[in-house]
Design a protein around this motif. Structure first.
Motif, PDB file in Angstrom:
ATOM      1  N   ARG B  26       0.816  -1.206   0.000  1.00  0.00           N
ATOM      2  CA  ARG B  26       0.000   0.000   0.000  1.00  0.00           C
ATOM      3  C   ARG B  26       0.854   1.262   0.000  1.00  0.00           C
ATOM      4  NH1 ARG B  26      -4.664   1.892   3.934  1.00  0.00           N
ATOM      5  NH2 ARG B  26      -5.245   3.652   2.637  1.00  0.00           N
ATOM      6  N   LEU B 182      -9.711   0.379  20.785  1.00  0.00           N
ATOM      7  CA  LEU B 182      -8.631   0.130  19.829  1.00  0.00           C
ATOM      8  C   LEU B 182      -9.205  -0.019  18.422  1.00  0.00           C
ATOM      9  CD1 LEU B 182      -5.642  -0.066  20.253  1.00  0.00           C
ATOM     10  CD2 LEU B 182      -5.854  -2.511  20.605  1.00  0.00           C
ATOM     11  N   GLU B 185     -10.338   3.345  17.250  1.00  0.00           N
ATOM     12  CA  GLU B 185      -9.151   4.142  16.912  1.00  0.00           C
ATOM     13  C   GLU B 185      -8.602   3.747  15.536  1.00  0.00           C
ATOM     14  OE1 GLU B 185      -7.969   6.647  18.036  1.00  0.00           O
ATOM     15  OE2 GLU B 185      -5.786   6.761  18.139  1.00  0.00           O
ATOM     16  N   GLY B 189      -8.385   5.935  12.215  1.00  0.00           N
ATOM     17  CA  GLY B 189      -7.085   6.053  11.537  1.00  0.00           C
ATOM     18  C   GLY B 189      -7.202   5.796  10.048  1.00  0.00           C
ATOM     19  N   ILE B 192      -8.668   8.708   8.274  1.00  0.00           N
ATOM     20  CA  ILE B 192      -7.684   9.776   8.030  1.00  0.00           C
ATOM     21  C   ILE B 192      -6.842   9.421   6.814  1.00  0.00           C
ATOM     22  CG2 ILE B 192      -5.734  11.068   8.978  1.00  0.00           C
ATOM     23  CD1 ILE B 192      -6.685  10.433  11.718  1.00  0.00           C
ATOM     24  N   LEU B 212      -2.615  16.924   5.246  1.00  0.00           N
ATOM     25  CA  LEU B 212      -3.010  16.337   6.528  1.00  0.00           C
ATOM     26  C   LEU B 212      -3.550  17.425   7.452  1.00  0.00           C
ATOM     27  CD1 LEU B 212      -3.036  13.696   8.055  1.00  0.00           C
ATOM     28  CD2 LEU B 212      -0.742  14.158   8.847  1.00  0.00           C
ATOM     29  N   HIS B 222      -8.693  11.181  16.751  1.00  0.00           N
ATOM     30  CA  HIS B 222      -7.697  10.112  16.710  1.00  0.00           C
ATOM     31  C   HIS B 222      -6.601  10.356  17.757  1.00  0.00           C
ATOM     32  CE1 HIS B 222      -5.783   6.744  14.661  1.00  0.00           C
ATOM     33  NE2 HIS B 222      -4.651   7.415  14.626  1.00  0.00           N
ATOM     34  N   THR B 223      -6.133  11.584  17.830  1.00  0.00           N
ATOM     35  CA  THR B 223      -5.089  11.909  18.806  1.00  0.00           C
ATOM     36  C   THR B 223      -5.610  11.730  20.229  1.00  0.00           C
ATOM     37  OG1 THR B 223      -4.389  13.598  17.245  1.00  0.00           O
ATOM     38  CG2 THR B 223      -3.366  13.637  19.421  1.00  0.00           C
ATOM     39  N   GLY B 226      -6.141   8.192  21.141  1.00  0.00           N
ATOM     40  CA  GLY B 226      -4.833   7.545  21.289  1.00  0.00           C
ATOM     41  C   GLY B 226      -4.292   7.734  22.703  1.00  0.00           C
ATOM     42  N   LEU B 229      -6.389   5.862  25.264  1.00  0.00           N
ATOM     43  CA  LEU B 229      -6.084   4.429  25.283  1.00  0.00           C
ATOM     44  C   LEU B 229      -4.872   4.160  26.160  1.00  0.00           C
ATOM     45  CD1 LEU B 229      -6.733   3.230  21.651  1.00  0.00           C
ATOM     46  CD2 LEU B 229      -7.401   2.019  23.711  1.00  0.00           C
ATOM     47  N   MET B 262       1.927   1.482  22.644  1.00  0.00           N
ATOM     48  CA  MET B 262       1.064   2.666  22.552  1.00  0.00           C
ATOM     49  C   MET B 262       1.888   3.941  22.574  1.00  0.00           C
ATOM     50  SD  MET B 262      -2.525   2.080  24.331  1.00  0.00           S
ATOM     51  CE  MET B 262      -3.620   0.791  23.776  1.00  0.00           C
ATOM     52  N   ILE B 266       2.018   6.748  19.628  1.00  0.00           N
ATOM     53  CA  ILE B 266       1.798   8.186  19.804  1.00  0.00           C
ATOM     54  C   ILE B 266       2.973   8.962  19.214  1.00  0.00           C
ATOM     55  CG2 ILE B 266       1.627  10.010  21.544  1.00  0.00           C
ATOM     56  CD1 ILE B 266      -0.095   8.083  23.193  1.00  0.00           C
ATOM     57  N   GLY B 269       2.691   8.697  15.433  1.00  0.00           N
ATOM     58  CA  GLY B 269       1.559   9.505  14.967  1.00  0.00           C
ATOM     59  C   GLY B 269       1.894  10.986  14.989  1.00  0.00           C
ATOM     60  N   MET B 286       0.624   1.468  11.050  1.00  0.00           N
ATOM     61  CA  MET B 286      -0.442   0.506  10.748  1.00  0.00           C
ATOM     62  C   MET B 286      -0.107  -0.849  11.381  1.00  0.00           C
ATOM     63  SD  MET B 286      -1.345  -2.237   8.742  1.00  0.00           S
ATOM     64  CE  MET B 286       0.071  -2.356   7.638  1.00  0.00           C
ATOM     65  N   LEU B 292      -0.971  -4.432  18.511  1.00  0.00           N
ATOM     66  CA  LEU B 292      -1.752  -4.036  19.687  1.00  0.00           C
ATOM     67  C   LEU B 292      -3.023  -4.867  19.802  1.00  0.00           C
ATOM     68  CD1 LEU B 292      -1.369  -0.151  19.684  1.00  0.00           C
ATOM     69  CD2 LEU B 292      -0.883  -1.681  21.596  1.00  0.00           C
TER      70      LEU B 292
HETATM   71  C1  HEM Z   1      -2.974   3.663  20.276  1.00  0.00           C
HETATM   72  C2  HEM Z   1      -2.759   4.609  19.458  1.00  0.00           C
HETATM   73  C3  HEM Z   1      -3.003   4.622  17.959  1.00  0.00           C
HETATM   74  C4  HEM Z   1      -3.442   3.648  17.105  1.00  0.00           C
HETATM   75  C5  HEM Z   1      -3.837   2.222  17.431  1.00  0.00           C
HETATM   76  C6  HEM Z   1      -3.464   4.221  15.776  1.00  0.00           C
HETATM   77  C7  HEM Z   1      -3.856   3.541  14.628  1.00  0.00           C
HETATM   78  C8  HEM Z   1      -3.883   4.077  13.360  1.00  0.00           C
HETATM   79  C9  HEM Z   1      -4.256   3.377  12.165  1.00  0.00           C
HETATM   80  C10 HEM Z   1      -4.684   1.919  12.099  1.00  0.00           C
HETATM   81  C11 HEM Z   1      -4.157   4.230  11.113  1.00  0.00           C
HETATM   82  C12 HEM Z   1      -4.466   3.921   9.641  1.00  0.00           C
HETATM   83  C13 HEM Z   1      -3.240   3.475   8.913  1.00  0.00           C
HETATM   84  C14 HEM Z   1      -3.552   2.916   7.562  1.00  0.00           C
HETATM   85  O1  HEM Z   1      -4.721   2.823   7.165  1.00  0.00           O
HETATM   86  O2  HEM Z   1      -2.608   2.548   6.869  1.00  0.00           O
HETATM   87  C15 HEM Z   1      -3.708   5.491  11.640  1.00  0.00           C
HETATM   88  C16 HEM Z   1      -3.457   6.611  10.885  1.00  0.00           C
HETATM   89  C17 HEM Z   1      -2.939   7.779  11.377  1.00  0.00           C
HETATM   90  N1  HEM Z   1      -2.629   8.053  12.703  1.00  0.00           N
HETATM   91 FE1  HEM Z   1      -2.861   6.794  14.291  1.00  0.00          FE
HETATM   92  N2  HEM Z   1      -3.057   5.511  15.863  1.00  0.00           N
HETATM   93  C18 HEM Z   1      -2.767   5.798  17.164  1.00  0.00           C
HETATM   94  C19 HEM Z   1      -2.343   7.004  17.688  1.00  0.00           C
HETATM   95  C20 HEM Z   1      -2.080   8.130  16.929  1.00  0.00           C
HETATM   96  C21 HEM Z   1      -1.658   9.391  17.476  1.00  0.00           C
HETATM   97  C22 HEM Z   1      -1.485   9.724  18.951  1.00  0.00           C
HETATM   98  C23 HEM Z   1      -1.478  10.217  16.419  1.00  0.00           C
HETATM   99  C24 HEM Z   1      -0.997  11.633  16.536  1.00  0.00           C
HETATM  100  C25 HEM Z   1      -1.509  12.639  16.039  1.00  0.00           C
HETATM  101  C26 HEM Z   1      -1.778   9.483  15.201  1.00  0.00           C
HETATM  102  C27 HEM Z   1      -1.723   9.980  13.900  1.00  0.00           C
HETATM  103  C28 HEM Z   1      -2.125   9.327  12.770  1.00  0.00           C
HETATM  104  C29 HEM Z   1      -2.101   9.894  11.439  1.00  0.00           C
HETATM  105  C30 HEM Z   1      -1.580  11.272  11.070  1.00  0.00           C
HETATM  106  C31 HEM Z   1      -2.604   8.927  10.574  1.00  0.00           C
HETATM  107  C32 HEM Z   1      -2.814   9.069   9.049  1.00  0.00           C
HETATM  108  C33 HEM Z   1      -1.587   8.769   8.253  1.00  0.00           C
HETATM  109  C34 HEM Z   1      -1.355   7.279   8.020  1.00  0.00           C
HETATM  110  O3  HEM Z   1      -1.875   6.738   7.061  1.00  0.00           O
HETATM  111  O4  HEM Z   1      -0.632   6.659   8.800  1.00  0.00           O
HETATM  112  N3  HEM Z   1      -2.144   8.208  15.549  1.00  0.00           N
HETATM  113  N4  HEM Z   1      -3.553   5.375  13.013  1.00  0.00           N
END
Ligand code: HEM
Lengths: 201, 309
Positions: B26, B182, B185, B189, B192, B212, B222-223, B226, B229, B262, B266, B269, B286, B292
């Protein structure tokens, strides 16, 4: 507490995955950015746009062009082609270096006025998308000799391809104008060309 | 029985690898590397040059690197399906009487078949965002089921390793709460991520990080979720560390590992938001989510086993 060997193996596995993934990502990136090779030069031609301005081979210079052949009363693939072209036209609104060209293969019916209406219907409000016409003989010749398309059964039997033309008027690649997957590749190529273009400018 | 446990662990490891490779496909944009399915450009071994393409496929779609990346992913997927099949058969042979082991591995096997079908749909729909999300969620459910089955078989082999623990009745609610949050979340994600991909098409040549920033409120939820959690898991840790519950080392180690992951999530992210949307970081963000889920399911299973005699 947690054993040292445990931490070391986790770090090793993550680094291994990370390094392999980086390698694959960079290979894939290079392959996507690679520009298609020159196929041939677009020959000389002379047409008129839906605004009445002349358009010829020199109008292709210093711009990246996406070109297709359509006719406005076409029931089949043209509406899909034009709708895909319209999407691209909207998506690239900030990029005046990219122009869209649709050439009518039915110049008898598609007078300048008809083309103007067709342009309006497609939401064309600036100079980036032009609808062109000329006499039937020249269109057939351009199809056949310029773009290597079939020309016996025009207008109905026209090609559904989008043609990518570089800033020197060379044909670089053909895309299926009715196919999403093909158009997403076109988008990648446009992006690479535009990036190169702004670097050189 | 031992065999079954070994194969279930093998299934787990390979499924995790497959989730990683799928994510890699991907982020490297190789999802449409083969425009058809299951074959690649009409061939069982992908073409190495343009001249080998069948004439019903548009030649501009051919990219040697992307075709092979996608194809190796499919081969690996077939291998994983085969390993899960063997595990399923072994489960049927050795654990006929244990519903916990047999039902979950049966479900995992059939969902794996379904996952293959969804994979084919991904190609048909030219990577439709909702289909991508379903594909990821199914993978998470499959890995959860495999782990659940595996831990139960371990319990039936070695005896009840949780027999001394006597967890707080409240524990179940906290664990289920973490699992549910989870999942939510992860769904947010992927929203987004999907929004980012869409926005990239509509705004070519604009840096992902700017896009973004333009995305809506999902990002903040999402933040916040996160961080919540992490808070919830720290609370769980506090409960199980209480000496009077006599928590098993399995339980304690898993929860500590969840906390480490976790915190990593964070950090990853936040660096996506504040520095740059780097493909490698997206990939690990991802993948760690899938780890997790696996750990949270493990914790749930340990708790469940502690109720057994
Ligand atoms: C336990 C905590 C977290 C979990 C389980 C989680 C999980 C995920 C997942 C599954 C995606 C989608 C990825 C994909 O479809 O390929 C995602 C995307 C994203 N997450 Fe999180 N996240 C967490 C915490 C955070 C935090 C604290 C931030 C900070 C701002 C963050 C920022 C982002 C961003 C910017 C994306 C979109 C970009 C991407 O495709 O990766 N996440 N997250």
């Amino acid at each position: 507490m947690i054993k040292k060997s445990y931490i070391i193996s986790v770090v090793t596995i993550i680094s291994f995955l990370g390094i392999s993934a980086t390698w694959v990502i960079s290979k894939a990136n290079d392959s996507i950015k690679e520009l298609p090779a020159i196929i041939k030069k677009v020959p000389n031609f002379s047409m008129t746009s839906h605004n009445g301005t002349p358009f010829n081979q020199d109008s292709l210079k210093n711009k990246i062009s996406i070109l297709d052949f359509i006719f406005t009363s076409c029931p089949g693939p043209c509406p899909i082609m034009s709708s895909n072209m319209r999407t691209l036209y909207k998506q690239y609104k900030l990029h005046p270096n990219l122009q869209f060209i649709s050439i009518s293969v039915d110049p008898e019916y598609d007078t300048q006025d008809v083309l103007k209406l067709y342009a309006d219907a497609n939401g064309v409000n600036d100079d980036r998308w032009k609808f062109l016409r000329t006499d039937m003989e020249s269109v057939k010749k351009l199809n056949r000799e310029g773009f290597m398309f079939m020309s016996e059964s025009l207008p109905a039997g026209h090609s559904v391809k989008f043609v990518l033309i570089d800033e020197e008027g060379n044909i670089r690649q053909y895309y299926n104008g009715t196919d999403k997957g093909s158009i997403s590749i076109l988008r990648n190529h446009i992006n690479s060309f535009l990036k190169n273009f702004s670097k050189n400018a | 029985m031992q065999r079954y446990f070994q194969f279930s662990i093998l299934s787990m490891v390979f499924t995790y690898l497959l989730i990683f490779i799928g994510g890699l496909v991907r982020v490297s944009g190789a999802g449409m590397g083969c425009p058809d399915w299951p074959r690649c450009f009409g061939r069982w071994i992908p073409p190495t040059s343009l001249s080998q393409l069948p004439d019903y496929i548009d030649p501009e779609k051919f990219n040697l690197v992307l075709a092979w990346v996608e194809y190796l992913n499919r081969l690996f997927g077939a291998l994983v399906g085969f390993i899960i099949l063997i595990t399923f058969v072994l489960g049927y042979l050795h654990f006929k009487k244990s519903k916990n082991v047999l039902l979950s591995i049966t479900a995992a096997f059939f969902l794996t078949l379904l996952e293959g079908w969804v994979g084919a749909k991904l190609v048909d729909t030219v990577l439709d965002p909702i289909t991508i999300t379903i594909h990821l969620l199914l993978a998470l459910i499959i890995i959860g089921l495999i782990i659940y089955s595996s831990i139960h078989s371990y319990y039936l082999i070695v005896g009840n390793f949780e027999k001394f623990s006597n967890y707080h009745p409240h524990l179940k609610n906290v664990i289920v709460g973490i699992l549910v949050c989870l999942f939510i979340e992860i769904i947010i994600g992927t929203e987004i991520r999907g929004g980012l991909d869409m926005s990239r098409k509509d705004n070519p040549l604009i840096e992902s990080i700017i896009l973004l920033k333009m995305l809506g409120p999902f990002k903040y939820i999402h933040t916040i979720l996160g961080f919540s959690l992490l808070g919830l898991t720290l609370y769980l840790r506090k409960i199980v560390y209480n000496i009077k519950f006599k928590s098993s080392p399995f339980m304690i180690n898993s929860i500590n590992f969840i906390i480490i992951l976790m915190v990593t999530q964070i950090l990853l992210g936040e660096s996506l938001v504040f520095f740059d949307v780097k493909p490698l970081m997206q990939l690990f963000h991802m993948w760690f989510s899938s780890l997790l889920i696996g750990l949270a399911v493990s914790v749930f299973t340990f708790w469940k086993i502690s109720l057994e005699p």
